[in-house]
Design a protein around this motif. Structure first.
Motif, PDB file in Angstrom:
ATOM      1  N   GLU A   1       0.990  -1.278   0.113  1.00  0.00           N
ATOM      2  CA  GLU A   1      -0.035   0.004  -0.062  1.00  0.00           C
ATOM      3  C   GLU A   1       0.887   1.071   0.008  1.00  0.00           C
ATOM      4  OE1 GLU A   1      -2.257  -0.245   3.360  1.00  0.00           O
ATOM      5  OE2 GLU A   1      -3.873  -2.062   2.621  1.00  0.00           O
ATOM      6  N   LEU A   2       2.009   1.406   0.910  1.00  0.00           N
ATOM      7  CA  LEU A   2       2.868   2.532   0.904  1.00  0.00           C
ATOM      8  C   LEU A   2       3.514   2.619  -0.459  1.00  0.00           C
ATOM      9  CD1 LEU A   2       4.295   2.283   4.515  1.00  0.00           C
ATOM     10  CD2 LEU A   2       2.760   4.004   3.832  1.00  0.00           C
ATOM     11  N   SER A   3       3.688   1.712  -1.291  1.00  0.00           N
ATOM     12  CA  SER A   3       4.764   1.733  -2.274  1.00  0.00           C
ATOM     13  C   SER A   3       4.064   1.600  -3.439  1.00  0.00           C
ATOM     14  CB  SER A   3       5.754   0.378  -2.371  1.00  0.00           C
ATOM     15  OG  SER A   3       4.790  -0.570  -2.453  1.00  0.00           O
ATOM     16  N   ALA A   4       2.785   1.756  -3.542  1.00  0.00           N
ATOM     17  CA  ALA A   4       1.861   1.823  -4.624  1.00  0.00           C
ATOM     18  C   ALA A   4       2.192   3.266  -5.293  1.00  0.00           C
ATOM     19  CB  ALA A   4       0.394   1.887  -4.386  1.00  0.00           C
ATOM     20  N   THR A   5       2.334   3.354  -6.610  1.00  0.00           N
ATOM     21  CA  THR A   5       2.487   4.580  -7.212  1.00  0.00           C
ATOM     22  C   THR A   5       1.924   4.412  -8.814  1.00  0.00           C
ATOM     23  OG1 THR A   5       4.622   3.854  -8.446  1.00  0.00           O
ATOM     24  CG2 THR A   5       4.725   4.909  -6.464  1.00  0.00           C
ATOM     25  N   ALA A   6       1.520   5.511  -9.242  1.00  0.00           N
ATOM     26  CA  ALA A   6       1.040   5.719 -10.510  1.00  0.00           C
ATOM     27  C   ALA A   6       2.051   5.679 -11.878  1.00  0.00           C
ATOM     28  CB  ALA A   6       0.311   7.119 -10.767  1.00  0.00           C
ATOM     29  N   ASN A   7       3.164   6.149 -11.401  1.00  0.00           N
ATOM     30  CA  ASN A   7       4.178   6.089 -12.354  1.00  0.00           C
ATOM     31  C   ASN A   7       5.458   5.072 -12.196  1.00  0.00           C
ATOM     32  OD1 ASN A   7       5.393   7.469 -10.371  1.00  0.00           O
ATOM     33  ND2 ASN A   7       5.703   9.437 -11.241  1.00  0.00           N
ATOM     34  N   GLY A   8       5.575   4.382 -10.862  1.00  0.00           N
ATOM     35  CA  GLY A   8       6.567   3.433 -10.748  1.00  0.00           C
ATOM     36  C   GLY A   8       7.697   4.145  -9.988  1.00  0.00           C
ATOM     37  N   ARG A   9       7.498   5.491  -9.379  1.00  0.00           N
ATOM     38  CA  ARG A   9       8.539   6.248  -8.929  1.00  0.00           C
ATOM     39  C   ARG A   9       8.051   6.603  -7.502  1.00  0.00           C
ATOM     40  NH1 ARG A   9      12.361   8.133 -12.159  1.00  0.00           N
ATOM     41  NH2 ARG A   9      13.099   9.891 -10.947  1.00  0.00           N
ATOM     42  N   LEU A  10       8.795   6.259  -6.498  1.00  0.00           N
ATOM     43  CA  LEU A  10       8.369   6.384  -5.029  1.00  0.00           C
ATOM     44  C   LEU A  10       8.850   8.089  -4.929  1.00  0.00           C
ATOM     45  CD1 LEU A  10       9.713   3.466  -3.121  1.00  0.00           C
ATOM     46  CD2 LEU A  10       7.370   3.684  -3.792  1.00  0.00           C
ATOM     47  N   ASN A  11       7.584   8.748  -4.009  1.00  0.00           N
ATOM     48  CA  ASN A  11       7.901  10.162  -3.631  1.00  0.00           C
ATOM     49  C   ASN A  11       8.787  10.126  -2.367  1.00  0.00           C
ATOM     50  OD1 ASN A  11       5.981   9.915  -1.655  1.00  0.00           O
ATOM     51  ND2 ASN A  11       4.356  10.395  -3.176  1.00  0.00           N
ATOM     52  N   GLU A  12       9.394  11.161  -1.960  1.00  0.00           N
ATOM     53  CA  GLU A  12       9.903  11.376  -0.749  1.00  0.00           C
ATOM     54  C   GLU A  12       9.200  10.779   0.288  1.00  0.00           C
ATOM     55  OE1 GLU A  12      12.496  14.783   1.756  1.00  0.00           O
ATOM     56  OE2 GLU A  12      11.680  15.230  -0.091  1.00  0.00           O
ATOM     57  N   GLN A  13       7.785  11.299   0.700  1.00  0.00           N
ATOM     58  CA  GLN A  13       7.062  10.832   1.767  1.00  0.00           C
ATOM     59  C   GLN A  13       6.922   9.214   1.615  1.00  0.00           C
ATOM     60  OE1 GLN A  13       2.722  11.917   1.773  1.00  0.00           O
ATOM     61  NE2 GLN A  13       3.185  12.470   3.793  1.00  0.00           N
ATOM     62  N   GLN A  14       6.772   8.742   0.657  1.00  0.00           N
ATOM     63  CA  GLN A  14       6.622   7.318   0.466  1.00  0.00           C
ATOM     64  C   GLN A  14       7.981   6.593   0.917  1.00  0.00           C
ATOM     65  OE1 GLN A  14       5.310   7.087  -3.472  1.00  0.00           O
ATOM     66  NE2 GLN A  14       3.554   5.604  -2.869  1.00  0.00           N
ATOM     67  N   ARG A  15       8.996   7.079   0.443  1.00  0.00           N
ATOM     68  CA  ARG A  15      10.299   6.526   0.949  1.00  0.00           C
ATOM     69  C   ARG A  15      10.649   6.670   2.334  1.00  0.00           C
ATOM     70  NH1 ARG A  15      12.438   9.143  -3.779  1.00  0.00           N
ATOM     71  NH2 ARG A  15      13.223  10.812  -2.290  1.00  0.00           N
ATOM     72  N   SER A  16      10.146   7.528   3.020  1.00  0.00           N
ATOM     73  CA  SER A  16      10.189   7.827   4.438  1.00  0.00           C
ATOM     74  C   SER A  16       9.275   6.978   5.092  1.00  0.00           C
ATOM     75  CB  SER A  16      10.128   9.422   4.733  1.00  0.00           C
ATOM     76  OG  SER A  16      10.005   9.476   6.181  1.00  0.00           O
ATOM     77  N   ARG A  17       8.291   6.782   4.927  1.00  0.00           N
ATOM     78  CA  ARG A  17       7.183   5.711   5.591  1.00  0.00           C
ATOM     79  C   ARG A  17       7.567   4.316   5.571  1.00  0.00           C
ATOM     80  NH1 ARG A  17       1.152   8.519   3.796  1.00  0.00           N
ATOM     81  NH2 ARG A  17       1.361  10.258   5.085  1.00  0.00           N
ATOM     82  N   LEU A  18       8.147   3.845   4.233  1.00  0.00           N
ATOM     83  CA  LEU A  18       8.644   2.569   4.010  1.00  0.00           C
ATOM     84  C   LEU A  18       9.852   2.268   4.755  1.00  0.00           C
ATOM     85  CD1 LEU A  18       8.426   2.312   0.000  1.00  0.00           C
ATOM     86  CD2 LEU A  18       6.930   0.906   1.647  1.00  0.00           C
ATOM     87  N   ALA A  19      10.577   3.360   4.998  1.00  0.00           N
ATOM     88  CA  ALA A  19      12.041   2.979   5.550  1.00  0.00           C
ATOM     89  C   ALA A  19      11.644   3.022   7.094  1.00  0.00           C
ATOM     90  CB  ALA A  19      13.048   4.432   5.599  1.00  0.00           C
ATOM     91  N   LYS A  20      10.593   3.813   7.672  1.00  0.00           N
ATOM     92  CA  LYS A  20      10.288   3.745   9.045  1.00  0.00           C
ATOM     93  C   LYS A  20       9.250   2.412   9.236  1.00  0.00           C
ATOM     94  CE  LYS A  20       9.472   8.498  10.148  1.00  0.00           C
ATOM     95  NZ  LYS A  20       8.547   9.637  10.377  1.00  0.00           N
ATOM     96  N   LEU A  21       8.561   1.848   8.496  1.00  0.00           N
ATOM     97  CA  LEU A  21       7.850   0.744   8.467  1.00  0.00           C
ATOM     98  C   LEU A  21       9.116  -0.645   8.975  1.00  0.00           C
ATOM     99  CD1 LEU A  21       5.459  -1.320   8.492  1.00  0.00           C
ATOM    100  CD2 LEU A  21       5.738  -1.239   5.787  1.00  0.00           C
ATOM    101  N   LEU A  22       9.864  -0.524   7.812  1.00  0.00           N
ATOM    102  CA  LEU A  22      10.987  -1.711   7.908  1.00  0.00           C
ATOM    103  C   LEU A  22      11.753  -1.812   9.171  1.00  0.00           C
ATOM    104  CD1 LEU A  22      12.004  -1.403   3.983  1.00  0.00           C
ATOM    105  CD2 LEU A  22      10.523  -3.296   5.178  1.00  0.00           C
TER     106      LEU A  22
END
Length: 365
Positions: free
Chosen positions: A253-274
């Motif tokens: 859910e956090l890594s879902a994108t329309a263009n296949g590129r993660l934005n800065e907020q997504q990268r931050s949230r994914l890093a925190k989850l992991l």
């Protein structure tokens, strides 16, 4: 001094000189005889070949080992013993599927026996076991088989030499007893080495007469311990599997994108989850697994689980660094580690599946 006394002394001196000469001749003859016996007779005995094998192992001399072991024949016979009934008791396979797998193992025999030979010779030279590397077709599962698991099932890595036993001459062949111990379960066993004379007269080990019996003795002991360990850890594994399924869903859910590129907020949230949830959960699961007593025969499975956890954590750590630094190199490292972790997890599944099948194998007489 009168003439009589002088003549007497001369005679005594001549006698002593003759005695010394005779003794010297006898010693020389004995040395020559010993050299002839050693060079032309003893070096062409099975006992000498076995002694040379022992020296080859002690001195890490694979060239000497290959002289006194017909490695090609030995590995071929061992492969047949190891794979003869690999699928006989797997009730999940149809007859056609079993036949297909059996044919497959016949087709890949040259590659696996060669890999077995190289692993053994490498162990003799270096003192440690190594796995195929680089572009070797046996690396990973390129050939459709896990060579690491195959090597483990051969029991070679966990069998220790104890002593040599009786040597029995049977016409053109010789059978020598090799007393060994299986390291996990500490089970003693006497292997029967069959030796034959090569064309130049020296003796070689050509196969192990009761290798299959050794496998049939050790495997049930290990499988029983593995089954017990699986049962004792099942609740831990299942509980955390539910957690990891949930983490996987959140990751998607956090890594879902329309263009296949993660934005800065997504990268931050994914890093925190992991970093804050997934990695701590992995460590906690491994900690709970480590608290369970591991039966002797299940040590390999326990180590594989530990290795899987360690590799997964390293992969996520590199992935986190890649997210924060937007580093493709870190993502590539994470991907490589992830592939290694998948290979380990497949190996763990194979062990669990094989252990389940082994419960259907009848007790051997």
């Amino acid at each position: 001094m009168d003439d009589y006394t002088w003549q007497k002394m001369l005679r005594q001196r001549r006698v002593r000189q003759r005695r010394r000469l005779y003794l010297l001749i006898l010693l020389l003859a004995a040395c020559i005889g010993t050299a002839i016996w050693y060079g032309f007779f003893y070096t062409r005995t099975p006992e000498y070949a076995l002694k040379q094998l022992s020296l080859a192992l002690d001195q890490h001399d694979s060239a000497r080992f290959q002289k006194y072991v017909n490695v090609e024949v030995l590995s071929s016979r061992a492969y047949d013993d190891l794979t003869v009934d690999l699928f006989a008791y797997d009730s999940t396979l149809t007859a056609d599927t079993k036949a297909m797998f059996e044919k497959f193992y016949i087709l890949i025999k040259p590659q696996l026996t060669k890999g077995l030979e190289q692993s053994v010779l490498g162990r003799i030279d270096s003192g440690s076991w190594s796995l195929p590397e680089g572009t070797d077709i046996l690396k990973g599962r390129q050939l459709g088989i896990d060579f690491e698991r195959f090597l483990e099932r051969s029991q070679l890595r966990n069998t220790s030499f104890v002593s040599l036993g009786n040597v029995e001459h049977n016409g053109t062949t010789v059978t020598a007893e090799l007393k060994v111990r299986e390291d996990y379960t500490q089970t003693p066993f006497t292997l029967q080495l069959v030796l034959e004379q090569s064309k130049d007269g020296h003796w070689q080990v050509v196969y192990i007469k009761n290798y299959r019996q050794y496998l049939d003795t050790i495997a049930p002991l290990q499988n029983s311990d593995i089954a017990s360990y699986i049962d004792n850890t099942e609740s831990i594994v299942e509980a955390y599997n539910y957690d990891f399924i949930a983490y996987r869903q959140r990751f998607r859910e956090l890594s879902a994108t329309a263009n296949g590129r993660l934005n800065e907020q997504q990268r931050s949230r994914l890093a925190k989850l992991l970093e804050n949830e997934v990695i701590p959960a992995l460590k906690k699961r491994q900690q709970r697994l480590d608290e369970i007593d591991v039966p002797a025969g299940a040590q390999y499975l326990a180590r594989q689980r530990q290795q899987s956890t360690e590799t997964t954590i390293k992969a996520w750590q590199h992935f986190i660094k890649g997210l924060r630094e937007n580093s493709q190199a870190e993502f590539s490292t994470a991907e490589t580690l992830h592939k290694q972790e998948l290979a380990i997890d497949l190996r763990i599944q194979d062990i669990i599946h094989h252990t389940a099948i082994s419960k259907n194998i009848p007790n051997l007489p």
